[in-house]
Every structure is written in structure tokens, then in C-alpha cells.
Scaffold this motif. Structure first.
Motif, mmCIF file in Angstrom:
data_model
loop_
_atom_site.group_PDB
_atom_site.id
_atom_site.type_symbol
_atom_site.label_atom_id
_atom_site.label_comp_id
_atom_site.label_asym_id
_atom_site.label_seq_id
_atom_site.Cartn_x
_atom_site.Cartn_y
_atom_site.Cartn_z
ATOM 1 N N ARG A 159 54.175 26.849 11.714
ATOM 2 C CA ARG A 159 52.841 26.215 11.740
ATOM 3 C C ARG A 159 52.889 24.774 11.252
ATOM 4 N N ASP A 160 53.716 24.510 10.214
ATOM 5 C CA ASP A 160 53.734 23.150 9.664
ATOM 6 C C ASP A 160 54.712 22.227 10.395
ATOM 7 N N GLY A 161 55.406 22.760 11.408
ATOM 8 C CA GLY A 161 56.281 21.927 12.224
ATOM 9 C C GLY A 161 57.686 21.730 11.664
ATOM 10 N N SER A 162 58.058 22.447 10.598
ATOM 11 C CA SER A 162 59.392 22.268 10.021
ATOM 12 C C SER A 162 60.416 23.263 10.569
ATOM 13 N N ILE A 163 59.958 24.274 11.297
ATOM 14 C CA ILE A 163 60.839 25.267 11.921
ATOM 15 C C ILE A 163 60.432 25.396 13.383
ATOM 16 N N ASP A 164 61.410 25.331 14.260
ATOM 17 C CA ASP A 164 61.163 25.440 15.695
ATOM 18 C C ASP A 164 60.419 26.739 15.993
ATOM 19 N N PRO A 165 59.245 26.650 16.610
ATOM 20 C CA PRO A 165 58.456 27.852 16.875
ATOM 21 C C PRO A 165 59.099 28.807 17.882
ATOM 22 N N VAL A 166 60.102 28.348 18.598
ATOM 23 C CA VAL A 166 60.794 29.192 19.570
ATOM 24 C C VAL A 166 61.723 30.198 18.872
ATOM 25 N N LEU A 167 62.142 29.887 17.648
ATOM 26 C CA LEU A 167 63.111 30.732 16.939
ATOM 27 C C LEU A 167 62.428 31.947 16.315
ATOM 28 N N PRO A 168 62.825 33.163 16.730
ATOM 29 C CA PRO A 168 62.258 34.366 16.097
ATOM 30 C C PRO A 168 62.666 34.450 14.623
ATOM 31 N N ALA A 169 61.844 35.096 13.816
ATOM 32 C CA ALA A 169 62.115 35.203 12.373
ATOM 33 C C ALA A 169 63.451 35.866 12.096
ATOM 34 N N ASP A 170 63.781 36.941 12.816
ATOM 35 C CA ASP A 170 65.062 37.601 12.551
ATOM 36 C C ASP A 170 66.237 36.702 12.923
ATOM 37 N N TRP A 171 66.050 35.843 13.926
ATOM 38 C CA TRP A 171 67.096 34.878 14.288
ATOM 39 C C TRP A 171 67.312 33.886 13.143
ATOM 40 N N VAL A 172 66.218 33.393 12.590
ATOM 41 C CA VAL A 172 66.302 32.421 11.492
ATOM 42 C C VAL A 172 67.008 33.053 10.288
ATOM 43 N N LEU A 173 66.670 34.299 9.961
ATOM 44 C CA LEU A 173 67.329 34.968 8.828
ATOM 45 C C LEU A 173 68.816 35.194 9.095
ATOM 46 N N ASN A 174 69.151 35.601 10.317
ATOM 47 C CA ASN A 174 70.566 35.756 10.660
ATOM 48 C C ASN A 174 71.293 34.420 10.599
ATOM 49 N N LEU A 175 70.622 33.365 11.004
ATOM 50 C CA LEU A 175 71.192 32.024 10.924
ATOM 51 C C LEU A 175 71.466 31.634 9.475
ATOM 52 N N LEU A 176 70.508 31.902 8.606
ATOM 53 C CA LEU A 176 70.677 31.615 7.181
ATOM 54 C C LEU A 176 71.910 32.326 6.637
ATOM 55 N N TRP A 177 72.016 33.641 6.879
ATOM 56 C CA TRP A 177 73.145 34.415 6.352
ATOM 57 C C TRP A 177 74.466 34.005 6.993
ATOM 58 N N SER A 178 74.459 33.730 8.293
ATOM 59 C CA SER A 178 75.722 33.351 8.940
ATOM 60 C C SER A 178 76.211 31.994 8.442
ATOM 61 N N GLN A 179 75.291 31.086 8.173
ATOM 62 C CA GLN A 179 75.703 29.774 7.664
ATOM 63 C C GLN A 179 76.182 29.868 6.211
ATOM 64 N N LEU A 180 75.556 30.740 5.427
ATOM 65 C CA LEU A 180 76.062 30.974 4.070
ATOM 66 C C LEU A 180 77.482 31.539 4.132
ATOM 67 N N TYR A 181 77.703 32.471 5.032
ATOM 68 C CA TYR A 181 79.046 33.046 5.205
ATOM 69 C C TYR A 181 80.036 31.950 5.617
ATOM 70 N N ALA A 182 79.641 31.131 6.570
ATOM 71 C CA ALA A 182 80.521 30.051 7.035
ATOM 72 C C ALA A 182 80.856 29.093 5.889
ATOM 73 N N ALA A 183 79.869 28.767 5.078
ATOM 74 C CA ALA A 183 80.097 27.840 3.958
ATOM 75 C C ALA A 183 81.066 28.426 2.949
ATOM 76 N N SER A 207 83.261 30.818 3.447
ATOM 77 C CA SER A 207 84.576 30.938 4.083
ATOM 78 C C SER A 207 85.277 29.583 4.066
ATOM 79 N N TYR A 208 84.553 28.552 4.430
ATOM 80 C CA TYR A 208 85.103 27.198 4.456
ATOM 81 C C TYR A 208 85.603 26.798 3.073
ATOM 82 N N LEU A 209 84.789 27.063 2.074
ATOM 83 C CA LEU A 209 85.157 26.722 0.703
ATOM 84 C C LEU A 209 86.410 27.482 0.266
ATOM 85 N N GLY A 210 86.489 28.754 0.619
ATOM 86 C CA GLY A 210 87.638 29.566 0.239
ATOM 87 C C GLY A 210 88.917 29.203 0.968
ATOM 88 N N GLU A 211 88.791 28.729 2.193
ATOM 89 C CA GLU A 211 89.958 28.399 3.012
ATOM 90 C C GLU A 211 90.505 26.999 2.732
#
Length: 189
Positions: free
Chosen positions: A127-151, A153-157
Motif C-alpha cells: 500500500r505504501d509503495g515500498s514493496i512491489d504489489p505483484v509479489l505474493p506475501a509467501d514469495w516475499v517471506l521465502n525471499l527473505l529466508w533465502s537471502q538470509l541463507y545466502a548471506a 553461506s557467503y560469510l561462512g565460505e
């Protein structure tokens, strides 16, 4: 006073378990006892079986996730800003994230926030324009967790990588992924 010592000992065992299980899910109870600076008998006094310790780790993990969400102050600012703050707080949980990603110690207990609460933050961002309205909520949450995992992993490697630098990469990536498409991007995309 005795209960204070018991609580500290119990917490030391749980903290040691989180640290060691994050790196080696098969580590022994003896290794955990040693890392907690207690004897194996003491560990068994608090946690009769490995499953008891893993259940306590899951409860502790859930409490830390709830605390992180509270620190992120999800009701403040835009939805996108709130999710980025949550991402920063989660990143600071360190080895606990490894346990969450590998679902060690009762993965079903790793609920960070109820999904409805986070869905409201995402909807606010739409609603406030800071998150693309096309992105479903579950997609955004999966994105959050996958990026945390990537970060993590990157730090550990990459020994010697700065946590600060990796956190910056993480939040930059997430912010850009959440941002709505501009009219110019839509025409060229």
C-alpha cells in the motif's frame, strides 16, 4: 541463588548446543557438554536425552526469533523498511540461522512471527509503495529466508569477510528485490 546457577548452567548448555549444532548437526552430547564447560553427567541432569536438548534449542530459537522481530519494531515506517529491519535482526542471530536452515532441533518450532503478522507488514508495504504489489506475501517471506541463507553461506565460505559488508550486501539485495518496478523499467523490461 541456586536457581540462578541452574538457569545459567542450562542456558550455557543450550548456547553451546546452538553453536556446535550449527557447524556439525551430528556433534555429540559430550562435545556440547565440553563446550558448555560442564560434565556430561551435568548435561544429562538437565537434558536426559538428545531429543530433550533439541527441543530446548528449538524453544530458545523461537524466543530469539520473537525477540528479533520485537527489536525490528515492525509497526514503524514503511512495510519495506520494517522487513529490512527484521532482516538485520535475523542476520544477527548467527549460528541459530544455520539450525533454522537445516531444520535441526525441531524445525516445526522455528516460527519467527505468525504469518498473518508478517503478511500485514507486506501488505502495508504494498500500500505504501515500498514493496512491489505483484509479489505474493509467501514469495516475499521465502525471499527473505533465502537471502538470509545466502548471506550466511557467503560469510561462512569466505573467511575474513566482514559481517558488516555481508549484511550490507544482504539488505541491498533484498531492498532491490522488493522495490516496485518503475515505469521506465516496465517499458524496457
Amino acid at each position: 541463588m541456586t536457581s540462578g546457577i541452574k538457569n545459567r548452567t542450562r542456558q550455557a548448555i543450550i548456547d553451546a548446543a546452538i553453536e556446535l549444532l550449527a557447524d556439525n548437526p551430528a556433534c555429540s552430547l559430550g562435545e556440547i557438554a565440553s563446550a558448555a564447560q560442564v560434565g556430561r553427567t551435568t548435561l544429562h541432569r538437565y537434558f536426559a536425552e538428545r531429543a530433550d536438548l533439541l527441543a530446548a534449542v528449538a524453544v530458545e530459537g523461537g524466543q530469539r526469533l520473537v525477540r528479533a522481530a520485537r527489536l525490528a519494531d515492525l509497526e514503524r515506517g514503511t512495510g519495506g523498511e520494517a522487513l529490512l529491519r527484521l532482516c538485520r535482526e535475523y542476520f544477527d542471530l548467527g549460528p541459530l540461522l544455520s539450525l533454522i536452515f537445516t531444520e535441526q532441533g525441531g524445525g516445526e518450532c522455528w516460527e519467527s512471527q505468525d504469518e498473518a503478522s508478517l503478511a500485514r507488514v507486506i501488505e502495508r508495504g504494498r500500500r505504501d509503495g515500498s514493496i512491489d504489489p505483484v509479489l505474493p506475501a509467501d514469495w516475499v517471506l521465502n525471499l527473505l529466508w533465502s537471502q538470509l541463507y545466502a548471506a550466511w553461506s557467503y560469510l561462512g565460505e569466505r573467511p575474513g569477510s566482514s559481517r558488516h559488508h555481508v549484511l550490507d550486501l544482504l539488505t541491498r539485495t533484498l531492498a532491490n528485490a522488493l522495490r516496485p518496478e518503475t515505469p521506465d523499467q516496465a517499458r524496457t523490461g
